[in-house]
Design an enzyme around this catalytic site. Structure first.
Site, PDB file in Angstrom:
ATOM      1  N   PRO A  95      26.135  -4.869  38.017  1.00 22.86           N
ATOM      2  CG  PRO A  95      24.968  -4.206  39.904  1.00 22.86           C
ATOM      3  CD  PRO A  95      24.780  -4.589  38.465  1.00 22.86           C
ATOM      4  CD  GLU A  96      32.537  -7.008  36.848  1.00 22.09           C
ATOM      5  OE1 GLU A  96      33.272  -7.966  37.141  1.00 22.09           O
ATOM      6  OE2 GLU A  96      32.794  -6.222  35.912  1.00 22.09           O
ATOM      7  NE  ARG A 105      18.870 -21.922  36.681  1.00 24.35           N
ATOM      8  CZ  ARG A 105      17.774 -21.795  37.421  1.00 24.35           C
ATOM      9  NH1 ARG A 105      17.093 -22.871  37.804  1.00 24.35           N
ATOM     10  NH2 ARG A 105      17.348 -20.603  37.792  1.00 24.35           N
ATOM     11  CG  ASN A 148      32.739  -6.405  29.818  1.00 24.81           C
ATOM     12  OD1 ASN A 148      33.490  -7.261  29.372  1.00 24.81           O
ATOM     13  ND2 ASN A 148      32.156  -5.497  29.057  1.00 24.81           N
TER      14      ASN A 148
END
Length: 268
Positions: free
Chosen positions: A2-3, A121, A162
């Protein structure tokens, strides 16, 4: 995987369903049982997303950090809750709804300092109002690495996957293998602004749409896209099909272990 827009949708949903009241917390699978017992009956303070990471806040009792990875999913329904099906890592039950988490890469109880260390991070997230795009630009502008790889590096930019990577580069005519340091600041600012717009739209509608009005199926007289990801896109998963703008077959290769799609003519 999942984005970022998916995690922000989940954060909004969980805040709406559970925040401000005690929740029942369990781990039917057992892999989160000790942590669940510490949280069971405590007040669910809130939820937030940073990139592809979701954080459930239980105030003084800790923060649950969730990373869905490739296989993690949440399922939700109104109460009463049904019997668990499959390997349910985490179940939450609130006032009106319950939700089950299956198959995450991470589901761990952290203290605030540990949660902050994870966020530190990560690069800036286009969906967060506190994002600082200049931090990503500082990394991009001095890097020999391709912009396609940099956009997927979560330490540079958090939440882009992606689909958004392929589509934003197409929309701005950028060849995927262009080194980051070859971009100028104006182009970077345009890419960032477009990601903010596209990803906010993804949060709103629950799918990724990147095609401009003049290239939509009804405008072009073409069939709508059928894909499990949903949405209308220019190049993602359209290898060999004609570009919606110029007709050139969409190209495909692999970069850092991920599929890469682009139009050789529109992204020279």
């Amino acid at each position: 995987m999942p984005e970022g827009h998916t995690l922000h949708r989940l954060a909004r949903l969980h805040k709406r369903r559970f925040a401000g009241a005690p929740v029942a917390v369990s781990s039917p699978q057992g892999r989160f049982a000790a942590e669940a017992s510490r949280l069971d009956g405590q007040v669910f303070v809130g939820a937030e997303a940073h990139g592809k990471h979701l954080f459930h806040d239980y105030g003084p009792h800790g923060i649950v950090h969730i990373h869905l990875g490739l296989y993690g999913t949440f399922g939700e329904a109104p109460l009463p809750a049904s019997e668990p099906v499959g390997q349910v890592r985490l179940r939450l039950a609130g006032r009106t709804h319950w939700t089950d988490l299956r198959g995450p890469t991470k589901c761990e109880l952290l203290d605030p300092a540990q949660a902050d260390a994870i966020k530190a991070r990560l690069g800036p997230d286009p969906l967060r109002r506190d994002a600082k795009p200049e931090l990503a630009w500082a990394r991009v502008s001095r890097s020999k690495t391709s912009i396609a790889a940099l956009l997927m590096d979560q330490a540079v930019l958090a939440g882009v996957g992606n689909v958004y990577r392929a589509e934003v580069l197409f929309r701005h005519g950028v060849a995927p293998l262009t080194p980051g340091r070859a971009l100028d600041r104006t182009l970077w600012d345009d890419l960032w602004a477009d990601l903010v717009t596209l990803m906010r739209d993804g949060v709103r509608v629950g799918r990724i749409d990147t095609v401009r009005p003049e290239h939509l199926p009804e405008a072009m007289g073409r069939a709508a896209r059928v894909d499990r990801h949903g949405g209308e896109v220019y190049v993602y998963r359209r290898a060999g099909e004609p570009c919606l703008v110029c007709g050139t077959p969409v190209a495909h290769s692999e970069l850092v272990g991920r599929n890469l799609y682009w139009c050789p003519k529109c992204q020279p």
